[in-house]
Design a protein around this motif. Sequence first.
Motif, PDB file in Angstrom:
ATOM      1  N   PHE A  91       0.836  -1.200   0.000  1.00 35.05           N
ATOM      2  CA  PHE A  91       0.000   0.000   0.000  1.00 35.05           C
ATOM      3  C   PHE A  91       0.875   1.255   0.000  1.00 35.05           C
ATOM      4  O   PHE A  91       1.961   1.250   0.563  1.00 35.05           O
TER       5      PHE A  91
ATOM      6  N   LEU B  65      -8.470  -4.033   6.454  1.00 37.74           N
ATOM      7  CA  LEU B  65      -7.996  -2.809   5.801  1.00 37.74           C
ATOM      8  C   LEU B  65      -8.796  -1.584   6.220  1.00 37.74           C
ATOM      9  O   LEU B  65      -8.227  -0.531   6.519  1.00 37.74           O
TER      10      LEU B  65
ATOM     11  N   GLN C  17      -7.429   1.828   7.752  1.00 37.84           N
ATOM     12  CA  GLN C  17      -7.613   3.110   7.064  1.00 37.84           C
ATOM     13  C   GLN C  17      -8.259   4.131   7.997  1.00 37.84           C
ATOM     14  O   GLN C  17      -7.875   5.303   8.034  1.00 37.84           O
TER      15      GLN C  17
ATOM     16  N   VAL D 222      -4.514   5.838   2.637  1.00 39.87           N
ATOM     17  CA  VAL D 222      -3.944   4.501   2.466  1.00 39.87           C
ATOM     18  C   VAL D 222      -4.576   3.895   1.223  1.00 39.87           C
ATOM     19  O   VAL D 222      -5.786   3.663   1.186  1.00 39.87           O
TER      20      VAL D 222
ATOM     21  N   HIS E  22      -4.080   1.082  -2.200  1.00 35.83           N
ATOM     22  CA  HIS E  22      -3.331  -0.030  -2.787  1.00 35.83           C
ATOM     23  C   HIS E  22      -2.379   0.494  -3.861  1.00 35.83           C
ATOM     24  O   HIS E  22      -2.726   1.405  -4.613  1.00 35.83           O
TER      25      HIS E  22
ATOM     26  N   PHE F 294      -0.830   1.266 -12.025  1.00 36.53           N
ATOM     27  CA  PHE F 294      -1.609   1.121 -13.264  1.00 36.53           C
ATOM     28  C   PHE F 294      -1.672   2.432 -14.039  1.00 36.53           C
ATOM     29  O   PHE F 294      -1.623   2.443 -15.250  1.00 36.53           O
TER      30      PHE F 294
ATOM     31  N   LEU G  76     -10.170   0.309  -1.296  1.00 35.14           N
ATOM     32  CA  LEU G  76      -8.852  -0.280  -1.540  1.00 35.14           C
ATOM     33  C   LEU G  76      -7.963   0.666  -2.331  1.00 35.14           C
ATOM     34  O   LEU G  76      -6.793   0.855  -2.025  1.00 35.14           O
TER      35      LEU G  76
ATOM     36  N   MET H 145      -8.321  -0.981 -14.329  1.00 38.54           N
ATOM     37  CA  MET H 145      -7.937  -1.650 -13.085  1.00 38.54           C
ATOM     38  C   MET H 145      -9.171  -1.939 -12.223  1.00 38.54           C
ATOM     39  O   MET H 145      -9.354  -3.063 -11.742  1.00 38.54           O
TER      40      MET H 145
ATOM     41  N   ARG I  43     -13.482  -9.692 -11.286  1.00 33.30           N
ATOM     42  CA  ARG I  43     -12.835 -10.833 -10.638  1.00 33.30           C
ATOM     43  C   ARG I  43     -13.544 -11.166  -9.324  1.00 33.30           C
ATOM     44  O   ARG I  43     -13.882 -12.318  -9.052  1.00 33.30           O
ATOM     45  N   ARG I  44     -13.803 -10.138  -8.530  1.00 35.86           N
ATOM     46  CA  ARG I  44     -14.433 -10.381  -7.225  1.00 35.86           C
ATOM     47  C   ARG I  44     -15.864 -10.893  -7.355  1.00 35.86           C
ATOM     48  O   ARG I  44     -16.328 -11.654  -6.525  1.00 35.86           O
TER      49      ARG I  44
END
Lengths: 92, 453
Positions: A6, A60, A64, A80, A82, A88, B67, B257, B264-265
């Motif tokens: 992270f 997580l 956070q 915080v 990923h 990307f 996330l 992304m 996927r999830r």
Amino acid sequence: MSSSRFIITVIGIDKVGIVAGITQTMAEYNVNIVDISQTIMDDLFTMIMLAQITEENFDLSAFQQAMSEKGTALGVEVKVQHEDAFRFMHRI
Amino acid sequence: MLIHPEEILETIKMVSSENLDIRTVTMGISLRGCSHPDIDIFNENVYNRIMHYAKDLVKTTNDIQNLYGIPIINKRISVTPIAIVAESCDTTDLTSVARTLDRAAEDAGVDFIGGFSALVQKGMTPGDLNLINSIPRALANTNKVCSSVNVATTKAGINMDAVALMGKVIKETAELTKDNAGIGCAKLVVFANAPEDNPFMAGAFHGVGEPDCVINVGVSGPGVVNSTVRSLQDPTLGDISECIKKTAFKITRMGEMVGREAARRLNVQFGVLDLSLAPTPAIGDSVAAILEAMGLESCGTHGTTAALALLNDAVKKGGAMASSSVGGLSGAFIPVSEDADMIRAVQRGSLTLDKLEAMTSVCSVGLDMIAVPGDTSSSTISAIIADEMAIGMINKKTTAVRVIPAPGTKVGDMIEFGGLLGSAPVMPVHNFSSEQFISRGGRIPAPIQSLTN
């Protein structure tokens, strides 16, 4: 999840104790620092850390929230995210 | 560190001050297995099918949002065009199907559900006609249901009977929702060349060539593009194009992304990424502002179509490099009510319906979220649709019409929708009649460029 690394960013007005406070919370959640850089950018204190989480069932959102609350107490903004969010966007 | 601190701060700035967001995560669900002559059983099948796939959609997208720290604004569902799957129902009123979709959307926690739709470019089946006739009541009796009708393609031409009918349907929808400024019309799109994988409402539906369930993502960042264009020092138009391309690339990567992780999830296929500059009423999050940043005093003045062509093309070029799954309606949206600077341009008198129509020949979609006087006749609305369909048909592109003849309003009034739909100034239409042209009906034949087989 491809990795559990992270990026933690801390941005705000500089003062004594920011690094100590933030890293203490990280230690409480057993979050390891892989890399750390700290600079003053545009008159703002800016700390960027690459952190690793090794636990399988890491909470997580609790982490956070704890980091965000610590940031508020220190008068800085803590995020915080990923690492893929940055990898990307900027890497092919 | 593998990622440069400046890149990290750039991403954070895009999100926190330039309104970069994942605009939509849309789950496309096939309802082809739901058909049944008894409409009650059909409705039950539809509800169960949607909930089977979509029950974890909102939770999953919220987890992904946390996330990555990238806001995901809308969660939506699109379904197989209801006209197709309700064809065998032994009733002509499909309002109950719309209510079922609304209930499923409510229970799944999504913002909108699209697919109360029919594809009638070459002709109408009884099921298509039932659906179209049910649209006004369906939109007046639901909150989250969106409807679309495809009336033209480059291959089939323009179904002018359907165009004439849609003028009446739009008028009736406005009348039935007149207590809310005709908001039903904001959820109704008339298309030429509708893409079957489009995640943007109100025109979203789950095309017949799609898998059983699929995740499509729509990304948007007019604020980011506006900010980077404005930061250039005395650029040429070539420099501006280059800058937009690079920015579109970054925005698209973010969507790719998120889309792949969501698919996927949820254990479903990843469909397409729709990279679109879709504005919001928020300050700075405007497509018109980008055009003005290129050097136009006010959007709509001479040069606007050229500036929009540059913008739209650069967005597509940047996105095409960033993802192999670009689809939908990719490009720039120019809705009036949802774009603060478009509204200002209309109020200043620099942007008219005719100029908007010209602009739609070089960008995504078409006459979008435009309010016209409440007493506009249905044949005039049909004629506006016919013009826009012709642009799409001849230029082999998607075009659409989403106009709102808000009852009781006149030119210069402002009508309020609230939220992402914004507010729209009522724009003048031509006063000369198109009645006879529209009443002729029939089909405008497919153009010569349809013969590409």
